[in-house]
Motif scaffolding. Sequence first.
Motif, PDB file in Angstrom:
ATOM      1  N   UNK A 181      63.679 -14.637-132.385  1.00  0.00           N
ATOM      2  CA  UNK A 181      62.597 -15.391-131.737  1.00  0.00           C
ATOM      3  C   UNK A 181      61.229 -14.875-132.216  1.00  0.00           C
ATOM      4  N   UNK A 182      61.104 -13.552-132.349  1.00  0.00           N
ATOM      5  CA  UNK A 182      59.838 -12.990-132.858  1.00  0.00           C
ATOM      6  C   UNK A 182      59.626 -13.416-134.315  1.00  0.00           C
ATOM      7  N   UNK A 183      60.665 -13.282-135.138  1.00  0.00           N
ATOM      8  CA  UNK A 183      60.521 -13.641-136.569  1.00  0.00           C
ATOM      9  C   UNK A 183      60.135 -15.115-136.719  1.00  0.00           C
ATOM     10  N   UNK A 184      60.832 -15.994-135.994  1.00  0.00           N
ATOM     11  CA  UNK A 184      60.563 -17.432-136.145  1.00  0.00           C
ATOM     12  C   UNK A 184      59.141 -17.777-135.685  1.00  0.00           C
ATOM     13  N   UNK A 185      58.683 -17.121-134.623  1.00  0.00           N
ATOM     14  CA  UNK A 185      57.307 -17.383-134.172  1.00  0.00           C
ATOM     15  C   UNK A 185      56.302 -16.916-135.223  1.00  0.00           C
ATOM     16  N   UNK A 186      56.501 -15.698-135.727  1.00  0.00           N
ATOM     17  CA  UNK A 186      55.524 -15.170-136.696  1.00  0.00           C
ATOM     18  C   UNK A 186      55.556 -15.943-138.009  1.00  0.00           C
ATOM     19  N   UNK A 187      56.712 -16.508-138.333  1.00  0.00           N
ATOM     20  CA  UNK A 187      56.825 -17.268-139.584  1.00  0.00           C
ATOM     21  C   UNK A 187      56.412 -18.729-139.402  1.00  0.00           C
ATOM     22  N   UNK A 188      56.061 -19.110-138.163  1.00  0.00           N
ATOM     23  CA  UNK A 188      55.691 -20.511-137.910  1.00  0.00           C
ATOM     24  C   UNK A 188      56.900 -21.441-137.928  1.00  0.00           C
ATOM     25  N   UNK A 189      58.090 -20.892-137.709  1.00  0.00           N
ATOM     26  CA  UNK A 189      59.313 -21.709-137.764  1.00  0.00           C
ATOM     27  C   UNK A 189      59.858 -22.048-136.380  1.00  0.00           C
ATOM     28  N   UNK A 190      59.275 -21.441-135.334  1.00  0.00           N
ATOM     29  CA  UNK A 190      59.877 -21.533-133.996  1.00  0.00           C
ATOM     30  C   UNK A 190      59.847 -22.938-133.411  1.00  0.00           C
ATOM     31  N   UNK A 191      60.840 -23.226-132.610  1.00  0.00           N
ATOM     32  CA  UNK A 191      60.811 -24.423-131.769  1.00  0.00           C
ATOM     33  C   UNK A 191      59.906 -24.072-130.592  1.00  0.00           C
ATOM     34  N   UNK A 192      58.670 -24.542-130.633  1.00  0.00           N
ATOM     35  CA  UNK A 192      57.629 -24.026-129.727  1.00  0.00           C
ATOM     36  C   UNK A 192      57.953 -24.292-128.261  1.00  0.00           C
ATOM     37  N   UNK A 193      58.356 -25.536-127.914  1.00  0.00           N
ATOM     38  CA  UNK A 193      58.583 -25.843-126.485  1.00  0.00           C
ATOM     39  C   UNK A 193      59.808 -25.114-125.953  1.00  0.00           C
ATOM     40  N   UNK A 194      60.901 -25.141-126.721  1.00  0.00           N
ATOM     41  CA  UNK A 194      62.138 -24.530-126.244  1.00  0.00           C
ATOM     42  C   UNK A 194      62.021 -23.009-126.220  1.00  0.00           C
ATOM     43  N   UNK A 195      61.293 -22.467-127.202  1.00  0.00           N
ATOM     44  CA  UNK A 195      61.079 -21.019-127.249  1.00  0.00           C
ATOM     45  C   UNK A 195      62.042 -20.303-128.174  1.00  0.00           C
ATOM     46  N   UNK A 196      63.271 -20.722-128.288  1.00  0.00           N
ATOM     47  CA  UNK A 196      64.245 -20.065-129.170  1.00  0.00           C
ATOM     48  C   UNK A 196      64.683 -21.030-130.277  1.00  0.00           C
ATOM     49  N   UNK A 197      65.216 -20.470-131.338  1.00  0.00           N
ATOM     50  CA  UNK A 197      65.700 -21.288-132.452  1.00  0.00           C
ATOM     51  C   UNK A 197      64.565 -21.811-133.338  1.00  0.00           C
ATOM     52  N   UNK A 198      64.963 -22.676-134.271  1.00  0.00           N
ATOM     53  CA  UNK A 198      64.042 -23.179-135.307  1.00  0.00           C
ATOM     54  C   UNK A 198      63.708 -24.644-135.026  1.00  0.00           C
ATOM     55  N   UNK A 199      62.422 -25.001-135.231  1.00  0.00           N
ATOM     56  CA  UNK A 199      62.055 -26.399-134.965  1.00  0.00           C
ATOM     57  C   UNK A 199      62.715 -27.312-135.997  1.00  0.00           C
ATOM     58  N   UNK A 200      63.017 -28.501-135.591  1.00  0.00           N
ATOM     59  CA  UNK A 200      63.673 -29.500-136.463  1.00  0.00           C
ATOM     60  C   UNK A 200      65.028 -29.042-136.989  1.00  0.00           C
ATOM     61  N   UNK A 201      65.642 -28.084-136.304  1.00  0.00           N
ATOM     62  CA  UNK A 201      66.968 -27.668-136.754  1.00  0.00           C
ATOM     63  C   UNK A 201      67.986 -28.753-136.347  1.00  0.00           C
ATOM     64  N   UNK A 202      69.124 -28.749-136.999  1.00  0.00           N
ATOM     65  CA  UNK A 202      70.215 -29.665-136.616  1.00  0.00           C
ATOM     66  C   UNK A 202      71.371 -28.819-136.080  1.00  0.00           C
ATOM     67  N   UNK A 203      72.352 -29.455-135.463  1.00  0.00           N
ATOM     68  CA  UNK A 203      73.448 -28.712-134.837  1.00  0.00           C
ATOM     69  C   UNK A 203      74.804 -29.247-135.312  1.00  0.00           C
TER      70      UNK A 203
END
Length: 328
Positions: free
Chosen positions: A58-80
């Motif tokens: 979660x820290x890495x994704x936030x600092x890299x600008x990759x975070x899913x901002x609203x959810x808080x965890x995981x990567x934005x625009x990720x698929x499952x």
Amino acid sequence: MPEMLEGKKIVVLAGGVGGSRLVRGMSHHLEGHQLTVIVNTGDDFTHCGLHISPDIDTVLYHLAGLAHVERGWGIHNDTFHCMDALKWLGGETWFNIGDRDLATHLLRTQLLQRGHTLTEVTAYMARNLGILHAVLPMSDDACRTMLDTDEGILEFQNYFVRQHWQPAIRRIFWQGAESARPTTAVMQALRSADLLVIAPSNPFVSVAPILQLPGVKEAVSALPVIAMSPIIGGMAVKGPAAKMFRELLGKPASVEAVVDFYDGLLDGLVMDEVDADLLPALQTKVKHVSAMPTLMLTAEKQVEAAGQFLHFAQSLLPDLVDESVREA
Ligand code: FO1
């Protein structure tokens, strides 16, 4: 960047979402070498054979600008898609791993199996994600947060994600605490810091795991310490912090309860503006208190809140340094 903090080294103790939001905001105002994040690894677990470090990611994704901002965890625009396939096959699907996020867990597991430490793996990933700040796991040893609940003893992710943090908690303990040590990098960062920030992370399961490691609380006590309250208007922004105050300490969550939890460790406290009426009461417990907007639900708010927090820290630092010199 506030001029006073130029050349100053700031170390943040952080868990997942709350800590990452503040750290991402701070990163906008500070040079790479000025900010070090010490991250809770009590939430780590092995799932589907993979080593998962949710708070580090979660820290890495936030600092890299990759975070899913609203959810808080995981990567934005990720698929499952992988999770969908796991479901067809009858695998475990209670912990949602996105397809891109999966790459992080695969690589971490592979590098750990090759004999690298979690600190080395995290630094490698941070570098490749273009992160300029040091992101340090609190320990390279397993030290897992366990909850003694009315549903039995639960590993943290089982309690948090699988059981939606519903079981009532009687006690928290850390499996592996007898032998877990903070890393050399963590202790060096604490020794060379000018300011220690306790992020608005869950005190019980994000910050306490770091502080309970041998030598950490002593090193933190030697520094000027400023916390941002994770409790706003008697509630946690996200997760079970408020419930934990009730269940473990028998009192409602409040900014005062946060201060009491840190038991004399805080020189400064930032709380949300909605709690501003508590200022006079809190000033009897913490010398320097300020109320400001601390909700950081968007990237812009993170930058704004972190900027105000750093201005407050900047205005206090000369006083705090004088006080600690007098106390030494
Ligand atoms: N939190 C959830 O509430 N549900 C999930 O399915 C979930 C998946 C997940 C996957 C990877 C990751 O790094 C974090 C994930 N989280 C999920 C968040 C995480 O488990 C908690 O927020 C932290 O451990 C608490 O700080």
